[in-house]
Design an enzyme around this catalytic site. Structure first.
Site, mmCIF file in Angstrom:
data_model
loop_
_atom_site.group_PDB
_atom_site.id
_atom_site.type_symbol
_atom_site.label_atom_id
_atom_site.label_comp_id
_atom_site.label_asym_id
_atom_site.label_seq_id
_atom_site.Cartn_x
_atom_site.Cartn_y
_atom_site.Cartn_z
ATOM 1 N N SER A 1 0.828 -1.210 0.000
ATOM 2 C CA SER A 1 0.000 0.000 0.000
ATOM 3 C C SER A 1 0.867 1.267 0.000
ATOM 4 C CB SER A 1 -0.963 -0.072 1.190
ATOM 5 O OG SER A 1 -1.945 0.908 1.091
ATOM 6 N N ASP B 1 -9.953 -5.670 -3.619
ATOM 7 C CA ASP B 1 -9.364 -4.491 -2.975
ATOM 8 C C ASP B 1 -10.165 -3.242 -3.335
ATOM 9 O OD1 ASP B 1 -7.797 -2.410 -2.036
ATOM 10 O OD2 ASP B 1 -5.914 -3.431 -2.515
ATOM 11 N N HIS C 1 -7.613 -5.619 0.631
ATOM 12 C CA HIS C 1 -6.432 -4.757 0.747
ATOM 13 C C HIS C 1 -5.580 -5.174 1.938
ATOM 14 C CE1 HIS C 1 -4.191 -1.162 -0.158
ATOM 15 N NE2 HIS C 1 -4.204 -0.811 1.116
#
Ligand SMILES: *[C@@H]1O[C@H](CO)[C@@H](O)[C@H](O)[C@H]1NC(C)=O
Ligand SMILES: *[C@@H]1O[C@H](CO)[C@@H](O)[C@H](O)[C@H]1NC(C)=O
Ligand SMILES: *[C@@H]1O[C@H](CO)[C@@H](O)[C@H](O)[C@H]1NC(C)=O
Length: 310
Positions: free
Chosen positions: A15, A103, A137
């Site tokens: 991320s 995600d 995610h």
């Protein structure tokens, strides 16, 4: 932290940590030979804007090609001003890109821009895409974390029965055939804390927004013989300030390191009022040059590399 005998350096991240990994790679491509990008936006996506970071670089993918063109123009500009290493260094590097089908935080269309970005600099056979896992995610493992497709806010680590750390590291090191750890394989080396503030140079902790302590995993074999160095950047809310050593202990990199001669460095970001979730700087909260060799956080990371490897 001491010096080791290092023969190759690669980076990866999750991320915001993926954005940081891309920044460190592009800034220092003369010494870094591969990057693993897990569920993060492309290099310089945010372009010094928190608004762009939180919209087009996350859940609202840009609709025009112009968006990426602007980034590429900026890269030429950085190169021209020697704010990043020559992008020719990228042409024989390897890039691994992961995005989960479920995600919703950083959408697959955003993560896929990494592919378009790197294709400008290298043959696409050097880029591996993994967009098929039903993951949400987070960091993906085969032994720890929440359900694969449900956002897991405790640690943002999900068990998808897939060894992402292994797949990524193997792709970045095609010259070796790695041994694959069994899930839950015990490690034999040492996961240690180290003093990050030794590398702060002239910057204060509050301007860097980095933790005073980081983590490093060293297999015993690397105390004596040549090893590879891999640096992993955690995502937002995954720093030591919030989850202790869970990210450094439970993401599967150490097991791969143990069997295949890697030292794994886990730099740690901090939280502050300007950076409440403790994300590595990918939109410019620490300085305008955050995505280049002049970036404060990147300078600290480079000092760590210098200590470990040179
Ligand atoms: C890219 O790599 C593949 C496989 O090695 C090769 O066949 C192809 O010719 C390369 N393309 C370019 C444009 O160099
Ligand atoms: C930083 O995170 C810690 C742990 O989650 C929290 O207690 C603290 O209030 C946070 N500080 C800031 C400035 O956000
Ligand atoms: C960014 O880097 C350039 C070139 O080193 C420098 O002139 C400028 O002052 C830097 N800006 C910031 C905000 O640090």
């Amino acid at each position: 932290m001491e010096r080791y005998n290092i023969n190759k350096i690669t980076v990866s991240g999750v991320s915001a940590g993926s954005a940081m990994a891309a920044q460190v790679h592009v800034a220092h491509s003369s010494i870094i030979s591969g990057v693993g990008l897990i569920s993060g936006p492309p290099y310089f996506c945010a372009s010094n804007s928190l608004l762009t970071a939180s919209t087009q670089c996350m859940s609202q993918p840009p609709k025009t090609n112009e968006f990426l063109d602007n980034i590429l123009n900026k890269v030429s500009d950085f190169k021209h001003h020697s704010l990043i290493d020559d992008t020719d260094n990228l042409k024989d590097d390897r890039v691994y890109i992961f995005s989960g089908k479920n995600d919703l935080i950083v959408k697959p269309e955003v993560v896929e821009l990494n592919e378009k970005f790197y294709k400008k600099f290298m043959n696409e056979s050097l880029i591996k895409r993994n967009y098929d896992t039903l993951a949400t995610h987070g960091m993906i493992t085969n032994f720890f974390g929440g359900k694969c497709d449900e956002l897991s806010v405790d640690y943002f680590i999900n068990n998808c029965d897939f060894n992402l750390a292994f797949d990524l590291l193997q792709f970045l090191h095609p010259e070796e055939k790695f041994l694959k750890p069994k899930s839950e394989q015990k490690v034999t080396g040492r996961l240690m804390e180290f003093d990050q503030s030794e590398f702060f140079g002239d910057f204060s902790q509050s301007e860097l927004v980095l933790d005073k302590t980081g983590f490093i995993y060293v297999p015993s074999v690397c105390e004596e013989s040549e090893c590879k160095l891999h640096i992993v950047f955690h995502g937002c809310l995954q720093g030591k300030f919030r989850i202790g050593n869970i990210f450094a202990d439970k993401t599967g990199f150490n097991q791969v390191a143990d069997l295949n001669k890697f030292i794994i460095l886990y730099p740690q970001c901090m939280n502050s009022t300007s950076n409440p979730n403790g994300c590595f700087d990918w939109w410019g909260y620490s300085d305008d040059n955050y995505s280049t060799k002049e970036g404060k956080q990147i300078k600290v990371i480079k000092s760590m590399i210098n200590r470990l490897a040179f």
